[in-house]
Scaffold this motif. Structure first.
Motif, short mmCIF file in Angstrom:
data_model
loop_
_atom_site.label_atom_id
_atom_site.label_comp_id
_atom_site.label_asym_id
_atom_site.label_seq_id
_atom_site.Cartn_x
_atom_site.Cartn_y
_atom_site.Cartn_z
N GLN A 46 0.83 -1.20 0.00
CA GLN A 46 0.00 0.00 0.00
C GLN A 46 0.86 1.25 0.00
O GLN A 46 0.55 2.23 -0.69
CB GLN A 46 -0.93 0.00 1.21
N ALA A 47 1.95 1.24 0.75
CA ALA A 47 2.85 2.39 0.78
C ALA A 47 3.49 2.59 -0.59
O ALA A 47 3.61 3.74 -1.06
CB ALA A 47 3.93 2.20 1.85
N GLU A 48 3.88 1.53 -1.24
CA GLU A 48 4.47 1.62 -2.57
C GLU A 48 3.45 2.15 -3.57
O GLU A 48 3.77 2.99 -4.42
CB GLU A 48 5.00 0.25 -3.01
N GLU A 49 2.21 1.69 -3.47
CA GLU A 49 1.16 2.19 -4.36
C GLU A 49 0.91 3.67 -4.13
O GLU A 49 0.74 4.43 -5.08
CB GLU A 49 -0.12 1.38 -4.16
N ALA A 50 0.89 4.09 -2.87
CA ALA A 50 0.68 5.51 -2.56
C ALA A 50 1.84 6.34 -3.10
O ALA A 50 1.63 7.42 -3.66
CB ALA A 50 0.54 5.70 -1.06
N ARG A 51 3.06 5.83 -2.94
CA ARG A 51 4.23 6.55 -3.45
C ARG A 51 4.17 6.65 -4.97
O ARG A 51 4.43 7.71 -5.55
CB ARG A 51 5.50 5.82 -3.03
N GLN A 52 3.76 5.59 -5.62
CA GLN A 52 3.67 5.60 -7.08
C GLN A 52 2.58 6.56 -7.55
O GLN A 52 2.75 7.27 -8.54
CB GLN A 52 3.42 4.18 -7.62
N LYS A 53 1.46 6.60 -6.82
CA LYS A 53 0.40 7.55 -7.17
C LYS A 53 0.89 8.98 -7.04
O LYS A 53 0.59 9.83 -7.88
CB LYS A 53 -0.83 7.33 -6.27
N THR A 54 1.66 9.25 -5.99
CA THR A 54 2.21 10.59 -5.79
C THR A 54 3.15 10.95 -6.93
O THR A 54 3.09 12.05 -7.48
CB THR A 54 2.96 10.67 -4.45
N ILE A 55 4.02 10.02 -7.31
CA ILE A 55 4.95 10.27 -8.40
C ILE A 55 4.18 10.51 -9.70
O ILE A 55 4.49 11.44 -10.45
CB ILE A 55 5.93 9.08 -8.55
N SER A 57 1.10 11.63 -10.05
CA SER A 57 0.42 12.93 -10.02
C SER A 57 1.41 14.07 -10.19
O SER A 57 1.11 15.07 -10.84
CB SER A 57 -0.37 13.09 -8.72
N MET A 58 2.62 13.90 -9.64
CA MET A 58 3.64 14.94 -9.83
C MET A 58 4.07 15.03 -11.29
O MET A 58 4.31 16.12 -11.81
CB MET A 58 4.85 14.65 -8.93
N LYS A 59 4.13 13.90 -11.97
CA LYS A 59 4.45 13.90 -13.38
C LYS A 59 3.37 14.61 -14.19
O LYS A 59 3.67 15.36 -15.12
CB LYS A 59 4.64 12.47 -13.89
N VAL A 60 2.12 14.37 -13.82
CA VAL A 60 1.01 15.02 -14.53
C VAL A 60 1.09 16.53 -14.33
O VAL A 60 0.94 17.30 -15.29
CB VAL A 60 -0.35 14.46 -14.02
N VAL A 61 1.34 16.96 -13.09
CA VAL A 61 1.44 18.40 -12.81
C VAL A 61 2.61 19.00 -13.58
O VAL A 61 2.50 20.08 -14.17
CB VAL A 61 1.58 18.64 -11.29
N ALA A 62 3.75 18.32 -13.59
CA ALA A 62 4.92 18.82 -14.31
C ALA A 62 4.64 18.93 -15.81
O ALA A 62 5.04 19.90 -16.45
CB ALA A 62 6.12 17.90 -14.06
N GLU A 63 3.92 17.96 -16.34
CA GLU A 63 3.57 18.00 -17.76
C GLU A 63 2.65 19.18 -18.06
O GLU A 63 2.82 19.87 -19.06
CB GLU A 63 2.93 16.67 -18.18
#
Length: 154
Positions: A46-55, A57-63
Motif C-alpha cells: 500500500q505504501a508503494e502504491e501511494a508513493r507511485q500515485k504521488t509520483i 500525479s507529480m508527473k502530470v502536474v509537471a507536464e
C-alpha cells in the motif's frame, strides 16, 4: 509394581498434556508471525502504491506546467513578432540621479560615521548613513532638475 506402573502412566499422561499445550502455544505463535508478516507485506504494498500515485500525479502536474510554459512562450513569440513591427523599442530607464546620490551618500556617510565615532561605531554608522543619504539625495535632485531644464530647452 502396580503402583509403580500407575505412577509412570500418570507421569506420562501429565507430560504429554504439557507437551501438547506447549506445541499449541508454538503453533499459535507461528500463526501470529505469519499474520504479522502478511500485514507487513500488505502495508508495504500500500505504501508503494501511494508513493507511485504521488509520483504519477507529480508527473502530470509537471507536464501541465511544461505545456503552459510552452503556450506562454509561443504567445510571447507571437506577440513579439507582431508588436515589433508596429512599435519602436524604448530604452530602459536607469536609476535617477537622486537615487544614485542617496545610495552613494548613505554608503559614504555610514563609513565616515563609523570611523569618526569613538565608542559606538554602529550608532555613528547609522547617523552618518542617514545624513549622507539625505545630502546625496539633495545633490542628485539638483542634478536631475538641471538635466530636465537642459532637455526642455532643446
Amino acid at each position: 509394581m502396580k503402583k509403580l506402573a500407575l505412577i509412570l502412566v500418570s507421569a506420562l499422561a501429565i507430560a504429554s498434556c504439557k507437551n501438547a499445550a506447549k506445541e499449541q502455544a508454538e503453533a499459535e505463535q507461528a500463526k501470529q508471525a505469519t499474520i504479522d508478516s502478511i500485514r507487513m507485506e500488505v502495508a508495504a504494498k500500500q505504501a508503494e502504491e501511494a508513493r507511485q500515485k504521488t509520483i504519477d500525479s507529480m508527473k502530470v502536474v509537471a507536464e501541465r506546467q511544461r505545456i503552459q510554459r510552452q503556450q506562454v512562450i509561443a504567445s510571447n513569440n507571437a506577440s513579439t513578432t507582431t508588436s515589433s513591427t508596429t512599435t519602436t523599442t524604448t530604452q530602459k530607464k536607469g536609476w535617477s540621479n537622486t537615487a544614485k546620490g542617496a545610495v552613494i551618500g548613505a554608503g559614504v556617510g555610514a563609513v565616515t560615521g563609523a570611523v569618526v565615532s569613538k565608542r559606538k561605531k554602529g550608532e555613528g554608522a547609522l547617523i552618518g548613513g542617514a545624513a549622507g543619504a539625505i545630502l546625496g539625495a539633495g545633490v542628485g535632485s539638483v542634478v536631475d532638475e538641471k538635466k530636465k531644464k537642459e532637455a526642455a530647452g532643446q
